[in-house]
Design an enzyme around this catalytic site. Structure first.
Site, PDB file in Angstrom:
ATOM      1  N   ASP A  49      19.492  39.062 -18.926  1.00  0.00           N
ATOM      2  CA  ASP A  49      19.851  40.200 -19.768  1.00  0.00           C
ATOM      3  C   ASP A  49      20.896  39.789 -20.792  1.00  0.00           C
ATOM      4  O   ASP A  49      21.775  38.962 -20.508  1.00  0.00           O
ATOM      5  CB  ASP A  49      20.420  41.339 -18.913  1.00  0.00           C
ATOM      6  CG  ASP A  49      20.901  42.499 -19.781  1.00  0.00           C
ATOM      7  OD1 ASP A  49      20.034  43.176 -20.385  1.00  0.00           O
ATOM      8  OD2 ASP A  49      22.123  42.708 -19.875  1.00  0.00           O
TER       9      ASP A  49
ATOM     10  N   TYR B 198      27.268  41.243 -27.061  1.00  0.00           N
ATOM     11  CA  TYR B 198      27.846  40.130 -26.311  1.00  0.00           C
ATOM     12  C   TYR B 198      28.106  38.939 -27.234  1.00  0.00           C
ATOM     13  O   TYR B 198      27.232  38.100 -27.473  1.00  0.00           O
ATOM     14  CB  TYR B 198      26.934  39.706 -25.169  1.00  0.00           C
ATOM     15  CG  TYR B 198      26.607  40.791 -24.166  1.00  0.00           C
ATOM     16  CD1 TYR B 198      27.365  41.957 -24.070  1.00  0.00           C
ATOM     17  CD2 TYR B 198      25.516  40.658 -23.313  1.00  0.00           C
ATOM     18  CE1 TYR B 198      27.057  42.945 -23.147  1.00  0.00           C
ATOM     19  CE2 TYR B 198      25.199  41.640 -22.383  1.00  0.00           C
ATOM     20  CZ  TYR B 198      25.973  42.781 -22.311  1.00  0.00           C
ATOM     21  OH  TYR B 198      25.652  43.755 -21.394  1.00  0.00           O
TER      22      TYR B 198
ATOM     23  N   LYS C  80      19.477  44.980 -25.974  1.00  0.00           N
ATOM     24  CA  LYS C  80      19.924  46.357 -26.152  1.00  0.00           C
ATOM     25  C   LYS C  80      19.948  46.734 -27.627  1.00  0.00           C
ATOM     26  O   LYS C  80      19.950  45.865 -28.502  1.00  0.00           O
ATOM     27  CB  LYS C  80      21.304  46.531 -25.518  1.00  0.00           C
ATOM     28  CG  LYS C  80      21.315  46.123 -24.028  1.00  0.00           C
ATOM     29  CD  LYS C  80      22.671  46.234 -23.401  1.00  0.00           C
ATOM     30  CE  LYS C  80      22.618  45.797 -21.947  1.00  0.00           C
ATOM     31  NZ  LYS C  80      22.466  44.335 -21.804  1.00  0.00           N
TER      32      LYS C  80
ATOM     33  N   PHE D  21      30.659  44.306  -8.671  1.00  0.00           N
ATOM     34  CA  PHE D  21      31.992  43.945  -8.196  1.00  0.00           C
ATOM     35  C   PHE D  21      33.076  44.756  -8.919  1.00  0.00           C
ATOM     36  O   PHE D  21      34.257  44.460  -8.808  1.00  0.00           O
ATOM     37  CB  PHE D  21      32.237  42.450  -8.376  1.00  0.00           C
ATOM     38  CG  PHE D  21      31.218  41.585  -7.669  1.00  0.00           C
ATOM     39  CD1 PHE D  21      31.036  41.679  -6.294  1.00  0.00           C
ATOM     40  CD2 PHE D  21      30.430  40.693  -8.377  1.00  0.00           C
ATOM     41  CE1 PHE D  21      30.093  40.901  -5.638  1.00  0.00           C
ATOM     42  CE2 PHE D  21      29.485  39.904  -7.734  1.00  0.00           C
ATOM     43  CZ  PHE D  21      29.312  40.007  -6.366  1.00  0.00           C
ATOM     44  N   ASN D  22      32.652  45.780  -9.676  1.00  0.00           N
ATOM     45  CA  ASN D  22      33.578  46.667 -10.394  1.00  0.00           C
ATOM     46  C   ASN D  22      34.595  45.902 -11.221  1.00  0.00           C
ATOM     47  O   ASN D  22      35.801  46.149 -11.159  1.00  0.00           O
ATOM     48  CB  ASN D  22      34.266  47.631  -9.428  1.00  0.00           C
ATOM     49  CG  ASN D  22      33.366  48.768  -8.989  1.00  0.00           C
ATOM     50  OD1 ASN D  22      33.137  48.964  -7.801  1.00  0.00           O
ATOM     51  ND2 ASN D  22      32.832  49.530  -9.936  1.00  0.00           N
ATOM     52  N   SER D  23      34.099  44.949 -11.994  1.00  0.00           N
ATOM     53  CA  SER D  23      34.861  44.129 -12.941  1.00  0.00           C
ATOM     54  C   SER D  23      36.016  43.383 -12.301  1.00  0.00           C
ATOM     55  O   SER D  23      37.010  43.074 -12.949  1.00  0.00           O
ATOM     56  CB  SER D  23      35.349  44.956 -14.143  1.00  0.00           C
ATOM     57  OG  SER D  23      36.365  45.864 -13.791  1.00  0.00           O
ATOM     58  N   GLY D  24      35.891  43.059 -11.007  1.00  0.00           N
ATOM     59  CA  GLY D  24      36.862  42.136 -10.414  1.00  0.00           C
ATOM     60  C   GLY D  24      37.383  42.518  -9.052  1.00  0.00           C
ATOM     61  O   GLY D  24      37.641  41.658  -8.213  1.00  0.00           O
TER      62      GLY D  24
ATOM     63  N   LEU E 114      36.124  43.711  -6.377  1.00  0.00           N
ATOM     64  CA  LEU E 114      35.319  43.311  -5.227  1.00  0.00           C
ATOM     65  C   LEU E 114      34.832  41.870  -5.318  1.00  0.00           C
ATOM     66  O   LEU E 114      34.099  41.412  -4.444  1.00  0.00           O
ATOM     67  CB  LEU E 114      34.101  44.237  -5.086  1.00  0.00           C
ATOM     68  CG  LEU E 114      34.381  45.729  -4.887  1.00  0.00           C
ATOM     69  CD1 LEU E 114      33.066  46.510  -4.854  1.00  0.00           C
ATOM     70  CD2 LEU E 114      35.169  45.971  -3.608  1.00  0.00           C
ATOM     71  N   ALA E 115      35.236  41.152  -6.349  1.00  0.00           N
ATOM     72  CA  ALA E 115      34.687  39.819  -6.595  1.00  0.00           C
ATOM     73  C   ALA E 115      35.304  38.742  -5.715  1.00  0.00           C
ATOM     74  O   ALA E 115      34.698  37.696  -5.462  1.00  0.00           O
ATOM     75  CB  ALA E 115      34.874  39.435  -8.061  1.00  0.00           C
TER      76      ALA E 115
END
Length: 339
Positions: free
Chosen positions: A50, A55, A81, A232-235, A237-238
């Site tokens: 993707d 980006y 997109k 990971f919610n941008s970190g 949970l990463a």
């Protein structure tokens, strides 16, 4: 027969490669590093990718197109997109919209029919391809557009979606959907239109199940193919959660309530010998609506870490304890549980 929007890895893992880091999100990588990431994911069996004009202002698209073009076209899937058009400008800031060392373009919003057609054609030029497997309408939520969000929604319904349908009929794209961080805007669109696909970032995760009660059942019922991003919610949970280091959630410093919840999850992980990233990834994949999880990685090592997280064996008692402690909803599907 309609071709699928996504392909699993060659071993069946439902993971794909997200292209935001390839556009120099937050920090730069050179072309060789970017190519190494894509090549490593491909060699490991990844077949879904993707990207977006946003980006790196076209940089991610150029890099992905160069890396994938030599492989047989029917063996992989690629999405991009619409919603932002790029205009050349000789001097641009080093950082634009959290992307650094971008290509020499600036972006502006355009959801008009002519803007959508130009966006798709420009993306195909940057990618060096004749067709996109999926196109998402990018970032149409109220948090992004503020007071103008209602006007954006009207234009999406009246111009953007009809033009994408025409492009689909012309064979330039195969699937039409939304690429958003907000579940509520998806529900609004679904009241008026059908979607083939959805890319939803951050709203169905181990930490945040905002999309669970109302949106996820609709996706299953209406057979909308879901790609989850931001699992990971941008970190937060990463990696292992620690209160003594900066913690981010939703691209910003995490509010204390999110930190406390994540620390509670980390404690349960420690009791059962489970890694938090593995729990986050496997939870996201467990919902029957989820067809694939797109991973934004910066290195082959990060890709392999995610693959290992997908393979990690997690005991059923772990999930039951999360439920018992109220850390995940009782109605959220968990791995190994019949839907």
């Amino acid at each position: 027969m309609k071709t699928p929007a996504f392909l699993p890895c060659t071993d069946g893992a439902r993971l794909g490669l997200g292209g935001a880091p390839l556009g120099n999100l937050f920090e730069a990588m050179d072309d060789a590093q970017a190519r190494a990431v894509v090549d490593a994911a491909w060699a490991d069996g990844c077949r879904s990718f993707d990207t977006a004009p946003h980006y790196g202002h076209g940089l991610s698209e150029r890099r992905l197109g160069d890396a994938l073009r030599g492989h047989p076209r029917n063996t992989w899937r690629l999405s991009s997109k619409v919603g932002r058009l790029l205009t050349p400008q000789a001097q641009v800031p080093r950082e634009q919209h959290s992307y650094v060392n971008t290509l020499p373009f600036i972006q502006h919003w355009d959801f008009s029919a002519s803007g959508v057609r130009r966006s798709v054609e420009d993306s195909l030029q940057r990618l060096g391809l004749a067709q996109l497997d999926a196109v998402y309408i990018h970032d149409i939520d109220a948090a992004t557009h503020g007071p103008g969000a209602a006007s954006v929604l009207r234009q999406v319904l009246n111009e953007t979606l009809p033009e994408l349908t025409r492009l689909k009929q012309a064979g330039l794209i195969s699937h039409i959907g939304l690429g958003v961080n907000d579940h509520q805007i998806v529900e609004q669109v679904l009241r008026h239109a059908d979607l083939d696909v959805l890319m939803l970032a951050g709203r169905y995760t181990l930490l945040d199940q905002a999309a669970l009660p109302t949106l996820m059942p609709q996706l299953v019922k209406r057979q909308v193919a879901l790609a989850l991003g931001g699992v990971f919610n941008s970190g937060i949970l990463a990696t292992r959660v620690s209160a003594d280091r900066p913690i981010t959630f939703n691209y910003a410093p995490a509010a204390q309530a999110w930190v406390d919840k994540a620390l509670g999850m980390q404690a349960v992980c420690d009791q059962h010998g489970v890694s938090l990233p593995a729990a986050a990834l496997q939870f996201a994949l467990a919902h029957p609506a989820t067809q694939i999880v797109m991973l934004g990685v910066r290195s082959a090592a990060q890709w392999q870490a995610a693959r290992q997280a997908d393979r990690e064996v997690i005991p059923s008692d772990f999930w039951q304890q999360l439920r018992h402690e109220g850390l995940i909803p009782a109605e959220a599907p968990i791995p190994g549980e019949a839907a």
